[in-house]
Structure formats: structure tokens, C-alpha cells
Design a protein around this motif. Structure first.
Motif, PDB file in Angstrom:
ATOM      1  N   UNK A  54       0.758  -1.228   0.057  1.00 16.01           N
ATOM      2  CA  UNK A  54       0.109  -0.021   0.068  1.00 16.01           C
ATOM      3  C   UNK A  54       0.952   1.446   0.142  1.00 16.01           C
ATOM      4  N   UNK A  55       1.907   1.236   0.722  1.00 15.13           N
ATOM      5  CA  UNK A  55       2.714   2.267   0.934  1.00 15.13           C
ATOM      6  C   UNK A  55       3.408   2.782  -0.428  1.00 15.13           C
TER       7      UNK A  55
ATOM      8  N   UNK B 240       2.185   4.964  -3.104  1.00 13.68           N
ATOM      9  CA  UNK B 240       2.566   6.515  -2.768  1.00 13.68           C
ATOM     10  C   UNK B 240       3.718   7.076  -3.646  1.00 13.68           C
TER      11      UNK B 240
ATOM     12  N   UNK C 116     -13.747   0.035  -3.873  1.00 12.15           N
ATOM     13  CA  UNK C 116     -13.582   0.714  -2.822  1.00 12.15           C
ATOM     14  C   UNK C 116     -13.623  -0.197  -1.511  1.00 12.15           C
ATOM     15  N   UNK C 117     -12.550  -0.499  -1.449  1.00  6.92           N
ATOM     16  CA  UNK C 117     -12.467  -1.495  -0.247  1.00  6.92           C
ATOM     17  C   UNK C 117     -13.206  -2.854  -0.826  1.00  6.92           C
ATOM     18  N   UNK C 118     -13.924  -3.607   0.020  1.00  6.49           N
ATOM     19  CA  UNK C 118     -14.681  -4.536  -0.683  1.00  6.49           C
ATOM     20  C   UNK C 118     -15.559  -4.477  -1.632  1.00  6.49           C
TER      21      UNK C 118
ATOM     22  N   UNK D 147       2.566   6.725   6.205  1.00  3.12           N
ATOM     23  CA  UNK D 147       2.065   5.236   5.798  1.00  3.12           C
ATOM     24  C   UNK D 147       1.008   4.707   6.501  1.00  3.12           C
TER      25      UNK D 147
ATOM     26  N   UNK E  38      -1.764   6.862   6.670  1.00  2.00           N
ATOM     27  CA  UNK E  38      -2.799   7.859   6.877  1.00  2.00           C
ATOM     28  C   UNK E  38      -4.395   7.412   6.594  1.00  2.00           C
ATOM     29  N   UNK E  39      -4.521   6.106   6.294  1.00  2.81           N
ATOM     30  CA  UNK E  39      -5.788   5.397   5.974  1.00  2.81           C
ATOM     31  C   UNK E  39      -6.451   4.896   7.423  1.00  2.81           C
TER      32      UNK E  39
ATOM     33  N   UNK F 282     -11.772   4.519   0.843  1.00  3.77           N
ATOM     34  CA  UNK F 282     -12.654   3.538   1.602  1.00  3.77           C
ATOM     35  C   UNK F 282     -12.593   3.839   3.083  1.00  3.77           C
TER      36      UNK F 282
ATOM     37  N   UNK G 152     -23.204   0.789   1.274  1.00  5.85           N
ATOM     38  CA  UNK G 152     -21.798   0.352   1.156  1.00  5.85           C
ATOM     39  C   UNK G 152     -21.920  -0.588   2.390  1.00  5.85           C
TER      40      UNK G 152
END
Lengths: 266, 684, 256
Positions: free
Chosen positions: A1-2, A5, A42-44, B97, B99-100, B325, C86
Motif C-alpha cells: 500500500x505504501x 504513494x 472501494x475496499x470490498x 504510511x 494515513x488511512x 474506503x 456500502x
């Protein structure tokens, strides 16, 4: 995930001669924007399934479909706001799949999101200054401001007003003014007519027609399709996150009406 | 005639207190603005500002006082260089890292840093804490007294502090109003994604605002060095707590988002502080306390409970909020049945081995260590109950443990009741205090709850403990006997250890019963999704108040046992709020979700510094703060705890090994997985 | 008297009227649709019914009782269930846990002392009840699955099941088709129709998917610009030119 960026270096076609000799010859005309087999979520919550589309140089494309069909997500993927979970996004032939939104903007792909897409605590002038100060110095910003106010006179009178207190139509104009002072490579406009009085919608589309003449490519997301179809060369129809039809605008209306209101042969 | 003289006297005192209050308030305002700045731009409620202020102040002290650098050079290094670089590092290496993550997860990370940073600094710099520290301001001859308008005395330091804060605030206002960076920071505050659409790299802007806020915190640290001496502090990280709390109160006035409110709030609270000292009569004990150390905590608590702005939910101004999300819930996925069996077998084997060794071979030292481990396991189960099951952060578990300890002591000393009864009475008092304390703040939840409980812990520490009816009198001392009941004498080490193990088993079973029953169900629902839980009729605050109260009782029982083990209430070494922060950090790092996690944390807390750091690695014991403090960063990604995470991985590995023989099983575990945004196995 | 009634609801946000004097009613055992283009005010109305927003004017009543000022959990306890656009499930809990939680909260046996002496543990009768409902929703045998392993369609069904375990008299469904493809939407609609005819609760369906509303509901309300533009039996509404215009713009309405 990082990792997402980190801005990825996007090698241009010219910079990778080694690849060019092995790979298939590049198409003669590189589209401004290309989505290749894009999935997004968006997510799941999955929003796009294997969407591929191109917007060529100077081309205008309408993205149509009912609410929740995934139009807005396509627009967000195309401007870097949402990173696809699979597939690639190319801008002028460069891989932008992992790039963040500010890099799209710097590459000339600008996005006017749906709704009240302005900084509501800023004044009108501050909203525009933020947009212009990236590429202009102080006097350049002043020039750009005056051009913006020429383009949309109603907001010129409200330059020191807080954007959140503007009417819906004025906020839309402000959002448009942000991107229309320069002529971008590609303008992605999401639900421009939403909540606008018809006469204002006409004005906004008149401006769009003008910048189309100036050579900007357009990707127009619309639910109310009449204006969009009148403006665009080509239409793409989305349903449940997948492309169900694409073709010339003229043929789009019948197809769309059928999709929306025919209940599948019942 | 006399009346007017008196009135003139009062007026003069008021004005004098006003001028004395401004510089103190200026320090509050600086830290408060730092809070607001980072909270707005990155959603981090950065309690570590206390540590950052300490580091700048200590650097300044180190360079100027001990190494004889000139004032200006020392300030330059401490404030202009060290502070922003520290802020930049924190943003770049850590907070960017996560931020979510949720606001609470970020708060836990900042708590870890608050524990780790000062200790790391002391270890690196070889900071000499024994040497008495004379207050030295950043102005030469800072203690010189001037008289404003010929009558109101102020020191040069105070004038300097006030002038610098005012100048810094004006500079900040100008930055926001007239510069590109300021405009961008304000833009990121409203909507990072909209800012990106304008071609601005929001991450760079975030870094900038962290450097700025860290600079402010460092400046405050250095400025407050002379003025804090009046607040009774020395240059230790804890010395900045009262200031941080006052700054929090100031920031809370503007709902943590308004910079002008933070500035004015800070100044106002500074003036209120000195006015209280001047005007409130000292003959009443409670009022006398309000003039001194109690004030910041009372102010903060009162603001959180009564200030209407905090209750107002602001609708997100970010038009692109829907793009991301929602942050993952603090709960991790539940364990599989196989996992449960696996861990139980391992635990049984481990504890059997330890048991045989302890009762057969261990010397007194190790029996005492193991008893401590058991007792801390009990205390940490209170964190498992509230943070692990409830998904909320409370920072006053240490206070409840102290209440249990003092309960046992007071009942035994005053009424000659069995210490066990005293401990249980202490637990009942702690549970009641927990309920009363949490009812007004539980609706707010999240970071407000954490702040309010921290305020309570510090209030207890700085105020209540000093009363005879709480902390005991000098005359009686703080001795606590070992218990004896039903004819069994628990005064020997071994017998007392058996008692502690019995209590641990009992509490552990109760925790599991709560988790699996109605109360636990409501909590798990709330932790999973508060909106959905309310949609099926869960009353969120009520379930949480109940469990907070239970958790307070458990902590108090542990605290009581600890006092019996040590045969006295070692308040300063065991129950100060700083220790409490470390408790929370170590539990969430190792595993707050299960009873087993609490026990692991208990063992690690006692044995780790002794065995691993000191004997095996030959390191200073303070490294534990550094190691666990930084490990708290993992909380955002592995809320189930690092050990739990490791166990799951090893169990998954074993499952894959078996799966070669049973392909069907592998298919079931890899299943129709839903694509998610975050890779659960990735490391930050 | 209708079961759930919203009467004269008006809601403004910062000067913009999101809802203007809207009236909606749902009877027991009825399937009602609420449609409208983006920004028409559907979600705002939905939130007013649920208690997430308080209307500036007008009232909401349930079974004759005024519930305008009641918080979400009180309405839930009266018998208003809901699902989410959602999906909002309890992460870290199994499928069966979701049903169990809902049942426990509804039946109100949650005293702490019972938990502490072991009376609060799940009973086999409760578990059977949960599994029976899962079975009838086509989720049989999935009770022990963690919800993270479910598809979106299955997650929606778990939401429905969770709502049903609170024994609601009316269920509000917030865009159940979003994120699903056509086949999944149809499967969901079939299951919903069957369970609703078995249990007889009322249903209000807020939807973008006109097709789903057309095939699923008996009556439909249409919102546009915060106003109720029409309502009536669903087939009539679908033929209404105003509705077509609201969705397609004048261009298409004129040509078709």
C-alpha cells in the motif's frame, strides 16, 4: 500500500528504444488517455469490471449510464483519484497506473469532480489562485484570474466571497474556471449539469464546445444525456461497472433508453 | 476609603496576574497550535508533541548549559534544525504510511512515540538526569525583572516568551494568508484529493505542515524551560505533561481544528491559571488545589464534557471524501478453530514447563518475577477488555490499579479488615469511578475518551494521591500485608503465587465469558461497525460504560495484588501515568484481542527488560520503551498485535504444509476472497 | 393507518432545499420503491426515516407513534430494520455471529451478571434459529465463515438476515443492487421477494436501478430536485413522461 504513494517513473516511448525493437510497433496515434482492462474497488466494494476505453487527441467522448453504473469511478481512475486494482492506465502512452492525482494534473489531465467540487472555506479568488499558482508567478496568477472572470462573469462579482456560500451553479462555474483558463490536454467533467438550471447548463456546455474547438479532448460523464450527446463524437455506455455498448453518439439515445426502461422482455 | 484602597489592590493584583498569565498562556498556545496543525493536515492527534518539546528543550540544555555553546547557536540547533527535522522524519517514516488508519490507531502510534522518543534521546545523548537543572531561558539574563507601567513585575524571560509567541503567531497568520505554502496547507486541510487535482503534491504539503508544527512544539519547549519552573517541573518528559494538557484544553476549545481558537484559548487559559492563583481563596482545600497542579486537568475535563462545540459533528467539508474506503476497523478477523486449538496446546505445554521449573527449581528472585508477571497479566486483562473487546482507548488503567492498591492499604490500615476485602472494595470503588467518569465522555468516544482519561490519570497523580484518604499518610506509611483467609496463609512467596495464578485464571475466564456473551456481542458489533450496530438497536455508550467499569475493577484487583506482593504501595515506581501509557503500548503491540495476549504482555513487561535486554543483550533497561514504543507503529496494520499476527502466520504456514495432503482444506482457506485495498501481509 | 409514514418532510442544507414537503408511506407487507436521479434527495429522505437526520419540518411516524425525534437505536428496537449501500458488516465476526448479535439485542437478555456466570453464552436454540434463517436465504452452511470471505451479494444477504433477526415490521433497503452485476442483482431480488412473501414485513427500496424497482415493487415514489414528482403503482410510474424526462433529459423524452 505504501508503495502506491511513490511516484513511479514513467518511461516515455522515446526513452525506451530497447523495448520498442522487441514489442509490437506502437500505434501511429497515441491516445491521450487509455484504460486497459481496468478493475476498481472501494475496499470490498467492487465498482469496475474489466473496463477498456480510449480517448484520442481532440476527441470528445460521453460516458453514459444510470446512477451507480460506475461512470464516476471511471472518471476517478482516469484522473488518478482511484488506483485500479487491476489493469493499466496510460496517459499519452506513458504508464500512469500507480501515479497519484497531482501527476495526472501536471500531465494536463484535469478532472472536475461531481458535486460541489470547490474548496468551500476559500474565497473564489483563493480557489482559483491555488489552481493557477502551480504554473504561474504572481503576475501570471493575476492575468489568469482576469481571464477566468472574463470566461464566467457571474463569479467575477463574487471574487471575495467564500465559495461555500455560492449557489450551486456558481460553484460549478468556479470549478470549471479552475481548469478552463489553460486549455488542458484532457478535461474530465463529471455530472456537469447536475442540479443546474437549464439555462446555466447551456452556458456551461457552450464553454465546453469552445474548448473542444481549441483542441482539448473531453471525457464527459452525464446522466442527463441530451447535452452530452449533442457535444460528443462518441458515447460509451456503462452498466453495473462494465461497458455494455460503445459507438457514435447518434445511435446512443435509443440504446440508452432501451437499457434504462426496458425490463428485459417481461 | 478603605474599600477603594482594597479595590485598587484587587485591581492591581488582577492586572499583575494578567501579565504573568500571558507568557504561560503563550506556551500553551504554541503547543495547542501544533496540535491543531497536524490534526487538521494529517488526522493525527499527536500526543508525542510532549516528547518533541522535550527533545528540543533538552537539546538546548545539553548544548548551552553543559557544552557551553552560545545561546543563539544552541537555539538554532535545537529549534530551527532538530525540531523540524524530527517532524519531517515522523511524517515521512511513520504517519504518511498510516494515513488511512483510524484516528484512534494514529493516537496509539503517537502514544508509542511519546514513550519512545525521550528515552531514545536520553540513550543517544547520554542525558544526565541526575544533574540538577537550573532554569535557563533563551534570553541572556532572563531573570532580570522589569516593571510594566512602573508597577507590574515581569521577567525578561516572560517578556521574551510572550513576544516570540506573538511574533510566531503573526508569522503563521501571514504564512497562511499570503504564501503559496499557506494556501496549500489550508487546501489540504479541506480536501487532500481536491488539492491533488490542482496538481499539488499533498504529501509534500503534509511534510511541510509537520515540520512547521514540530518547530512550534520545539519553540514551546525551549521557551517554557524557564517558565515551567513555576509550575513545579524539571526537565523530564513528564514535566511537559501539564503543558500538553493545558494545550489540549486550548485546542479542544476550537474542536481541535481552529488555529485562532487555539491561540486565544491558550492565552486565555494562561491568564485563567494566574488569576485563579491570585484570587481564589486558599483556605478551602479543594479551591487551593485548583490554584496549583489540578487546574489544567480540571480545565481539560470540563471543556471536554461541557464545551458544546465538541459535540457538534462537523460534516466533512471534503467533497471527495467518498473516494477513500473507510479505515479498517480496529478489530482483526477472529481466530479460526484450528488456531484456537493450536495456541491452547502450545500454551499448556509452556505453562506446564514454567510451573515445574518455578515450584521445583526457581530461586526467590525468579519466583518474585513470575508473581509479578502473573499480576501484570491480570492488570493487562483490563486493557484487553476495554481496548481489545471494546475497541476504545483509555489511559487511566494505571489509576484504577492504584485505586485497588490504595484500597487494600487503607482498609487494612484503618479498619484492620483483610486486605482481600480491601482490594475488592478498591475494585468496587474503581468500577464506580470508572462508570461515573466515563458516562459524560463515552458518547464522544475515540480520541476524546483517550484525552479525558489521560486528564483523569494525571489529576489523580498530581492531586488526589497527596491526600491522606487516598495515598495514605506519612505517619502510617504505605505498607500492605499479604492476605490470610479461610485459615490459609498466603504470606509465603509460593502460596501467594498460587493465589495470584488462581485470580488470573478466574479473571481470564470472566473475560472470556464476557467476550462470548451478550455484552461481548454488543461490543464486537460496535467495534465492527458502529452505524450497523445502532441499526440493530445497540446503545453504543451504554455497552462501553459497562465494560469500562468492569475493566476498571479488573485493573484494581491487579493493583491490589501487586501491592500485596511488594508488601507496600510502590506508587511512584508502579502507578504513575507515564507507566500507564507504556502499559497500553505494550499490550496493543503484543496482542490486545485475547486473554493470551494480555498474559504475553504481562510476562514481557516483567521479564523482557530483565532477561532479554539486560542479561542477553547487555542493554540499558530503557530500551524497552524505545522498542515497544516504536513497535506501536504496527498497530495501524496489525491491531490484533504482533505476537498474534506471528502466530497466525505460523499457523497458516502449518496449514499450508498439511494442505498438500488435504487439498480441499486449502481451497476452503483461500476461498472466494474479496479484493481489498490493503494487502494484509505487507509491512509498513 | 400506514405503518411507516413520513409526512411533509422538508430538509435544508446550507440554503439548499434537499427535500421539499415530501410525503411517503409504507404499509405492512408491501414492497415500495423510491427512485430518482442523482441528487434528488433519496438518501436524505432515507436518513430522515432512520433517524440519522432530523427534518427541518414534517414528521415521521411508525405504527401511529411519532418517532421524529427518536435516535437510530430506538427506531431499530421499534421494528425498523435496514441495509446499507456500502455493506456495513461487523468485521472480525462470523456470518452466524451477525444474526446472533441482532437476536440478542432484540430479545434484550443482555444483563452483565448473566454473562459473568456463564448464562450469556449462545444457546443451541438460538444457533438453530440463526441457521434456519441463513438456510432460507440460501446461505446454509456458511454460518462459520468469516464475513471477509463472502462475495458482495452474499454480504448483502447477511445484512438482510441481520436486519430480519431483529423482527422488523419494515425493512429499508439502501441501493441493494449497487456493486452487483445484473445476474447477482436478479438473484438478490428473487431471494428478497421470497423471504418477504414468507415473513410479510414491509419494504422500502431506495434504488438507482430502475429495472430492479420495476420488476420488484408494487408502488413507487419518484423524487427529483427534492420534490415528489409522482407516485403510484409501479407500472404506471414507469410509463410517466415526467419520470423519463427526469432521468434522460428532454432530448430523449421528446424523441421516444
Amino acid at each position: 500500500m505504501s508503495d502506491a504513494l511513490e511516484p513511479t517513473a514513467a518511461p516515455t516511448a522515446a526513452e525506451s528504444p530497447a523495448g520498442a525493437t522487441v514489442a509490437a510497433p506502437a500505434p501511429l496515434v497515441i491516445p491521450v488517455l487509455e484504460l486497459r482492462h481496468v478493475n476498481a474497488a472501494y475496499g470490498p466494494f467492487r465498482a469496475l469490471f474489466d473496463v477498456s476505453l480510449t480517448v484520442g487527441e481532440g476527441e470528445t467522448v460521453a460516458l453514459l449510464g444510470r446512477n451507480g453504473a460506475g461512470k464516476t469511478t471511471v472518471a476517478r481512475v482516469a484522473s488518478g483519484l482511484v488506483e485500479p486494482t487491476a489493469g493499466e492506465v496510460m496517459v499519452d502512452g506513458n504508464d500512469f497506473t500507480k501515479a497519484r492525482a497531482h501527476r495526472y494534473a501536471k500531465a494536463g489531465v484535469v478532472h472536475v469532480p461531481e458535486g460541489r467540487a470547490v474548496f468551500s472555506d476559500f474565497t473564489v479568488e483563493e480557489n482559483l489562485t491555488l489552481a493557477f499558482s502551480r504554473t504561474h508567478d504572481r503576475s501570471g496568477v493575476r492575468d489568469a484570474l482576469s481571464r477566468a472572470f472574463d470566461l464566467f462573469p457571474p463569479i467575477a462579482q463574487r471574487r471575495r466571497q467564500i465559495a461555500g456560500t455560492l449557489s450551486g451553479g456558481e460553484q460549478r462555474m468556479l470549478a470549471m474556471a479552475r481548469v478552463l483558463v489553460e486549455t488542458p490536454r484532457l478535461l474530465i467533467a463529471d455530472e456537469l449539469s447536475l442540479g443546474l438550471a437549464p439555462i446555466v447548463t447551456d452556458d456551461v456546455y457552450a464553454v465546453l464546445a469552445r474548448i473542444r474547438e481549441a483542441g482539448t479532448s473531453l471525457l464527459i460523464v452525464e446522466q442527463h444525456m441530451s447535452h452530452a450527446l449533442a457535444l460528443c463524437d462518441r458515447a460509451i455506455l456503462l452498466d453495473h461497472g462494465a461497458i455494455t455498448w460503445q459507438g457514435p453518439s447518434a445511435e446512443a439515445a435509443d440504446t440508452l433508453a432501451a437499457t434504462l426502461f426496458d425490463t428485459g422482455g417481461e | 476609603m478603605t474599600a477603594s484602597v482594597l479595590a485598587a489592590g484587587v485591581l492591581e493584583e488582577t492586572i499583575r496576574a494578567f501579565f504573568q498569565g500571558l507568557p504561560i498562556g503563550a506556551g500553551f498556545a504554541l503547543v495547542a497550535m501544533s496540535f491543531v496543525l497536524t490534526y487538521k493536515t494529517s488526522g493525527v492527534f499527536n500526543l508525542a508533541f510532549g516528547a518533541q518539546a522535550f527533545i528540543s528543550a533538552a537539546t538546548y540544555y545539553e548544548l548551552h548549559v553543559r557544552r557551553d555553546w552560545s545561546i543563539w547557536l544552541a537555539v538554532l540547533v535545537a529549534v530551527v534544525l532538530v525540531a523540524p527535522v524530527l517532524g519531517l522524519l515522523l511524517e515521512r517514516l511513520i504517519f504518511r504510511h498510516v494515513h488511512a488508519a483510524s484516528a484512534v490507531a494514529k493516537l496509539v502510534i503517537s502514544l508509542g512515540l511519546l514513550v519512545a522518543l525521550p528515552e531514545l534521546f536520553k540513550l543517544i545523548v547520554d542525558y544526565n538526569r541526575e544533574q540538577p537543572f537550573g532554569a535557563v531561558g533563551i534570553i541572556p539574563d532572563g531573570t532580570t525583572v522589569y516593571r510594566l507601567f512602573g508597577r507590574y513585575p515581569v521577567t525578561r524571560d516572560e517578556i521574551a516568551a510572550f513576544v516570540i509567541v506573538v511574533a510566531a503567531s503573526l508569522a503563521l497568520a501571514a504564512l497562511f494568508r499570503y504564501t503559496r505554502l499557506g494556501l496549500r496547507i489550508r487546501a489540504v486541510v479541506q480536501s487532500p484529493r481536491m488539492t491533488e487535482l490542482n496538481g499539488v503534491n499533498a504529501d509534500w504539503v503534509s511534510s511541510g505542515s509537520w515540520m512547521l508544527s514540530s518547530f512550534f512544539a520545539g519553540l514551546a519547549g525551549v521557551l517554557l524551560v524557564p517558565t515551567t519552573s513555576s509550575l513545579g517541573t524539571v526537565l523530564e518528559p513528564t514535566g511537559f505533561f501539564p503543558i500538553v494538557i493545558s494545550a489540549l484544553a486550548a485546542a479542544a476549545l476550537g474542536r481541535l481544528v481552529s488555529l485562532p481558537a487555539a491561540l486565544l484559548g491558550g492565552l486565555a487559559l494562561g491568564v485563567v491559571t494566574t488569576q485563579m492563583r491570585t484570587h481564589v481563596p486558599r483556605d478551602n482545600v479543594i479551591l487551593a488545589e485548583l490554584q496549583g497542579p489540578a487546574l489544567p486537568y480540571v480545565m481539560l475535563f470540563a471543556i471536554i464534557v461541557f464545551w458544546p462545540a465538541i459535540r457538534r459533528q462537523v460534516a466533512g467539508a471534503d467533497p471527495l471524501l467518498g473516494v477513500s474506503p473507510p479505515p479498517p476497523a480496529l478489530a482483526a478477523t477472529s481466530r479460526s478453530r484450528g488456531m484456537t486449538i493450536y495456541t491452547r496446546v502450545m500454551a499448556l505445554a509452556f505453562f506446564t514447563a514454567v510451573g515445574i521449573w518455578t515450584f521445583g527449581y526457581a530461586n526467590n528472585f525468579w519466583i518474585s518475577r513470575i508473581t509479578h508477571s502473573v499480576i501484570f497479566s491480570i492488570i493487562f486483562l483490563s486493557i484487553v477488555v476495554f481496548t481489545g473487546l471494546g475497541g476504545q482507548i483509555a489511559l487511566c488503567q494505571v489509576t484504577f490499579a492504584a485505586i485497588g492498591a490504595f484500597g487494600a492499604m487503607q482498609f487494612a490500615q484503618r479498619w484492620d479488615v483483610s486486605v482481600i476485602v480491601g482490594m475488592l472494595a478498591g475494585a468496587a470503588i474503581a468500577a464506580a469511578v470508572g462508570a461515573v467518569l466515563s458516562i459524560p465522555v463515552m458518547r464522544l468516544g475515540g480520541i476524546w475518551l483517550a484525552i479525558a482519561t489521560l486528564a483523569f490519570a494525571l489529576f489523580f497523580h498530581d492531586v488526589l494521591v497527596k491526600y491522606d484518604w487516598v495515598g495514605g499518610s506519612l505517619f502510617h506509611g504505605r505498607g500492605v500485608p499479604r492476605p490470610e483467609f479461610f485459615g490459609v496463609d498466603f504470606s509465603s512467596r509460593e502460596n501467594f503465587l498460587i493465589l495470584c495464578i488462581a485470580v488470573l485464571v478466574l479473571v481470564g475466564v470472566l473475560v472470556i465469558l464476557i467476550r462470548e456473551s451478550s455484552t461481548g456481542m454488543a461490543l464486537r458489533a460496535l467495534r465492527g461497525s458502529e452505524t450497523a450496530a445502532e441499526s440493530i438497536g445497540v446503545i453504543s455508550w451504554r455497552s462501553r460504560v459497562i465494560v469500562f467499569s468492569v475493566s476498571a475493577g479488573i485493573a484494581a484487583i491487579g493493583g491490589g495484588l501487586l501491592a500485596m506482593e511488594e508488601k507496600l504501595v510502590g506508587y511512584e515506581s508502579n502507578y504513575d501515568p507515564q507507566t500507564g501509557l507504556f502499559w497500553l503500548v505494550i499490550v496493543v503491540v503484543l496482542g490486545a484481542r485475547t486473554v493470551e495476549g494480555g498474559i504475553q504482555a504481562g510476562v514481557a513487561f516483567v521479564i523482557f527488560p530483565e532477561l532479554v535486554l539486560d542479561r542477553w543483550l547487555g542493554l540499558h533497561g530503557a530500551w524497552r520503551y524505545v522498542l515497544f514504543g516504536f513497535a506501536a507503529i504496527s498497530f495501524a496494520r496489525h491491531p490484533e498485535g504482533l505476537l498474534e499476527h506471528g502466530k497466525r502466520r505460523s499457523q497458516a504456514m502449518m496449514q499450508r504444509m498439511f494442505a498438500r495432503r488435504q487439498p480441499a482444506m486449502a481451497a476452503a482457506t483461500t476461498g472466494p476472497a474479496v479484493p481489498t485495498a490493503a494487502d494484509p501481509e505487507g509491512e509498513p | 393507518m400506514s405503518l411507516l409514514v413520513a409526512d411533509g418532510i422538508t430538509k435544508r442544507f446550507a440554503g439548499i432545499t434537499a427535500l421539499d414537503d415530501v410525503h411517503v408511506a409504507v404499509e405492512e407487507g408491501e414492497r415500495v420503491g423510491l427512485i430518482g436521479p442523482n441528487g434528488a434527495g433519496k438518501t436524505t429522505l432515507f436518513n430522515c426515516l432512520l433517524g440519522l437526520l432530523r427534518p427541518d419540518a414534517g414528521s415521521v411516524s411508525f405504527d401511529g407513534q411519532d418517532i421524529t425525534g427518536l435516535p437510530v437505536y430506538r427506531r431499530a428496537r421499534l421494528g425498523i430494520g435496514r441495509t446499507f449501500q456500502r455493506v456495513e458488516l461487523f468485521s472480525g465476526s462470523s456470518v452466524r455471529d451477525h444474526l446472533l448479535f441482532a437476536h440478542r439485542i432484540r430479545s434484550g437478555t443482555g444483563a452483565l451478571w448473566k454473562d459473568l456466570i456463564g448464562l450469556g453464552l449462545p444457546k443451541s436454540a438460538e444457533i438453530e434459529r440463526c441457521d434456519a434463517l441463513l438456510e432460507s436465504l440460501g446461505l446454509g452452511g456458511m454460518g462459520d465463515e468469516p464475513i471477509e470471505a463472502l462475495s458482495l451479494g452474499q454480504s448483502r444477504l447477511v445484512e438482510v438476515a441481520r436486519a430480519l433477526m431483529t423482527q422488523p415490521r419494515v425493512v429499508l433497503l439502501d441501493e441493494p443492487s449497487s456493486g452487483l452485476d445484473r445476474a447477482e442483482t436478479n438473484a438478490l431480488a428473487d431471494t428478497l421477494a421470497r423471504i418477504q412473501s414468507e415473513q410479510g414485513f414491509g419494504m422500502l427500496l431506495v434504488e438507482h436501478d430502475v429495472e430492479l424497482v420495476a420488476s420488484f415493487t408494487e408502488r413507487t415514489y419518484v423524487l427529483d430536485f427534492g420534490k415528489l414528482i409522482t407516485h403510484g403503482p409501479t407500472p404506471d410510474v414507469m410509463r410517466d413522461d415526467q419520470v423519463r424526462a427526469a432521468y434522460l433529459g428532454d432530448f430523449v423524452a421528446g424523441t421516444s
